[in-house]
Design an enzyme around this catalytic site. Structure first.
Site, PDB file in Angstrom:
ATOM      1  CG  PHE A 219      -6.746  17.613 -24.552  1.00 27.39           C
ATOM      2  CD1 PHE A 219      -6.889  17.085 -25.819  1.00 27.39           C
ATOM      3  CD2 PHE A 219      -7.034  16.806 -23.456  1.00 27.39           C
ATOM      4  CE1 PHE A 219      -7.308  15.768 -26.002  1.00 27.39           C
ATOM      5  CE2 PHE A 219      -7.439  15.488 -23.631  1.00 27.39           C
ATOM      6  CZ  PHE A 219      -7.574  14.971 -24.915  1.00 27.39           C
ATOM      7  CB  THR A 220     -11.559  17.189 -24.135  1.00 28.20           C
ATOM      8  OG1 THR A 220     -10.619  16.120 -24.060  1.00 28.20           O
ATOM      9  CG2 THR A 220     -11.960  17.407 -25.587  1.00 28.20           C
TER      10      THR A 220
ATOM     11  CE  LYS B  21      -3.303  10.196 -24.264  1.00 24.40           C
ATOM     12  NZ  LYS B  21      -4.150  10.272 -23.060  1.00 24.40           N
TER      13      LYS B  21
ATOM     14  CG  ASP C 250      -0.802  17.886 -21.773  1.00 26.89           C
ATOM     15  OD1 ASP C 250      -0.176  16.809 -21.704  1.00 26.89           O
ATOM     16  OD2 ASP C 250      -2.023  17.933 -21.961  1.00 26.89           O
TER      17      ASP C 250
ATOM     18  CE1 TYR D 235      -4.067   1.954   0.205  1.00 24.67           C
ATOM     19  CE2 TYR D 235      -2.672   3.420   1.519  1.00 24.67           C
ATOM     20  CZ  TYR D 235      -3.830   3.193   0.784  1.00 24.67           C
ATOM     21  OH  TYR D 235      -4.741   4.199   0.622  1.00 24.67           O
TER      22      TYR D 235
ATOM     23  NE  ARG E  33     -11.059  14.587 -29.926  1.00 26.36           N
ATOM     24  CZ  ARG E  33     -10.947  14.285 -28.621  1.00 26.36           C
ATOM     25  NH1 ARG E  33      -9.778  13.964 -28.100  1.00 26.36           N
ATOM     26  NH2 ARG E  33     -11.984  14.306 -27.837  1.00 26.36           N
TER      27      ARG E  33
ATOM     28  CG  PHE F 196     -15.666  13.939 -26.625  1.00 25.23           C
ATOM     29  CD1 PHE F 196     -15.484  15.069 -25.852  1.00 25.23           C
ATOM     30  CD2 PHE F 196     -14.800  12.882 -26.460  1.00 25.23           C
ATOM     31  CE1 PHE F 196     -14.459  15.140 -24.918  1.00 25.23           C
ATOM     32  CE2 PHE F 196     -13.759  12.939 -25.538  1.00 25.23           C
ATOM     33  CZ  PHE F 196     -13.596  14.077 -24.770  1.00 25.23           C
TER      34      PHE F 196
END
Ligand code: PM9
Length: 458
Positions: free
Chosen positions: A125-126, A259, A216, A73, A383, A450
């Site tokens: 970005f969303t 990513k 980002d 943990y 998009r 979306f």
């Protein structure tokens, strides 16, 4: 001699069968899914280009690392491995783990935004904008104008327009700016990179005014490849050196590990400021978990540490970028309108030019993505105006200039032959584009619509 489209720098040890269903079946399935490719079941998809997020294939070394998961943990050895790897490769002082990128965005936005402050960024970005707005921030687009035009071919179309940034500072004052968010690469512009010179100049301007810069970092290794390929002075630098320099022009970053870390889940927040770090550790236990796992399992953290080390190797990233480019080049040769130049993680079809008979209020990109699936079993993603969502204050649609369908390439998953199948399908559909019909809402979710919105054909 290096090849224009290099062969895979790996061989395949384990495979997953995919099956093509019939056109009739796909037509019914798409209707059932409300013409939203997110609502299709994966088993009904032949080639899945919905996203490059969490869809990566891991290496044998990563799978071996998974067996070394320490699921304590607190204080997992895998956390220490990940923390040390991120510090070494990104150069920040502090790392806070999160379950994925939006977890890191939530922490940063909660800590660093006061209601009413602006958060300038090189295109929205969303999920990033969602968290900024949820904390009272106001997003301001400071990407260069060219990023909004699919036809302009520039090497660094994700660059920050310093004049736009300067004018926000002049008009409102530095105190009214929470921080600047610089994405490398810019997802919704088509995976377009930012040059090192632009990163350096943006940081210098912000430092002059005491404004923090957070990156980002989601596709920072893809960005580094473009710098090596396109920016003078970086030809002979390693990807590792370039990544480290990218981050030297910032005060921290948010990262979606799904990513460029070559894993299926995970993320983290990096910081240099000790006070912010203390605050982040207090918040992470509320939203994510202990500061030594942040919602990830020990095995995920091990896979991420190993994935980062693989992603930074030139052979990997060269093949990655050029495989995406291969698909783009095939479409360009056939006259299919795409966002130029081809970016890092996918090929973006320009749905306005592809479907000039469908007005933006009838969601041309959503309709095109649905039709691509019906015709070929290939799943892509809208998009455009659907992803853009509504303005928080006016309730009107954000109607982005870029109305695109993203053919996003998962890392190390598909071959050039798969790219050919996709190219052939899109080219065929382009020849018969008149048959694509516009859509209208059946169900419009209030946030990030979306993902789960539903439509029917007009
Ligand atoms: N990107 C993508 O498909 C997955 C979610 S939207 C379908 O492109 C950037 C630049 C991203 C991103 C996710 C996130 C959020 C932040 N910044 O998905 O929470 O492209 O790990 O990351 C997606 P998480």
């Amino acid at each position: 001699m290096s090849r224009k489209y290099p062969a895979e720098p790996f061989r395949i040890k384990s495979i997953e069968y995919v099956k093509m269903n019939t056109r009739e079946e796909r037509e019914a399935l798409m209707k059932e899914a409300g013409y939203n490719t997110f609502l299709l079941n994966s088993k009904d998809v032949y080639i899945d280009l919905l996203t490059d997020s969490g869809t990566n294939a891991m290496s044998d070394r990563q799978w071996a690392g998974i067996m070394m998961g320490d699921e304590a943990y607190a204080g997992s050895v895998n956390w220490h491995h990940l923390e040390a790897t991120v510090k070494e490769l990104f150069g920040f002082k502090y790392v806070v783990p999160t379950h994925q990128g939006r977890g890191a965005e939530n922490l940063l936005s909660t800590m660093a935004i006061k209601p009413g402050q602006f958060v300038p960024g090189n295109m929205y970005f969303t999920t990033t904008r969602y968290h900024q707005e949820a904390n009272g921030g106001i997003f301001k687009d400071i990407v260069i104008d060219e990023a909004h035009d699919s036809t302009i071919d520039l090497p660094f179309k994700g660059n920050v327009d310093l004049r736009k940034l300067q004018s926000i500072i002049d008009e409102h004052g530095a105190d009214k700016i929470a921080y600047i968010c610089v994405a490398v690469t810019v997802n919704l512009a088509g995976g377009q990179p930012v040059s090192m010179q632009n990163l350096r100049e943006t940081y210098a301007l912000c430092q002059q005014h005491g404004i923090k810069v957070f990156m980002d970092a989601t596709r920072c290794i893809e960005n580094a490849f473009f710098i090596k390929e396109r920016e003078k002075g970086y030809e002979n630098k390693t990807i590792k050196e370039i990544v480290l320099e990218e981050f030297s022009y910032s005060d921290g970053c948010t990262m979606s590990g799904k990513k460029d870390c070559l894993t299926n889940i995970g993320g983290f927040l990096c910081l240099n400021d000790e006070e912010l770090f203390t605050q982040a550790k207090e918040l992470v236990v509320v939203f994510e978990g202990m500061p030594s796992y942040g919602g990830m399992t020990g095995r995920d953290m091990e896979a991420m540490a190993l994935g980062l080390k693989e992603a930074i190797e030139y052979e990997y990233i060269e093949h990655r970028i050029k495989q995406v480019r291969y698909l783009g080049d095939r479409l360009v040769e056939a006259g299919v309108p795409i966002v130029l130049p081809v970016g890092g993680h996918g090929v973006f079809l320009d749905a306005r030019l592809f479907c000039p008979h469908i007005p933006q209020e009838q969601f041309p990109a959503q309709a095109l993505a649905a039709q691509i699936y019906i015709e070929s079993g290939v799943r892509s993603m809208e998009r455009g105006i659907v992803s853009g969502g509504r303005d928080k204050v006016t309730g009107k649609d954000h109607a982005p200039k870029l109305e695109t369908v993203r053919l996003t390439i998962p890392r190390r998953v598909y071959t050039y032959a798969h790219m050919d199948v996709v190219a052939d399908a899109v080219i065929d559909l382009y020849k018969n584009r008149d048959k694509i019909k516009g859509l209208k809402w059946v169900y419009e979710p209030k946030q990030l619509r979306f993902f789960t919105g539903r439509f029917e054909q007009i």
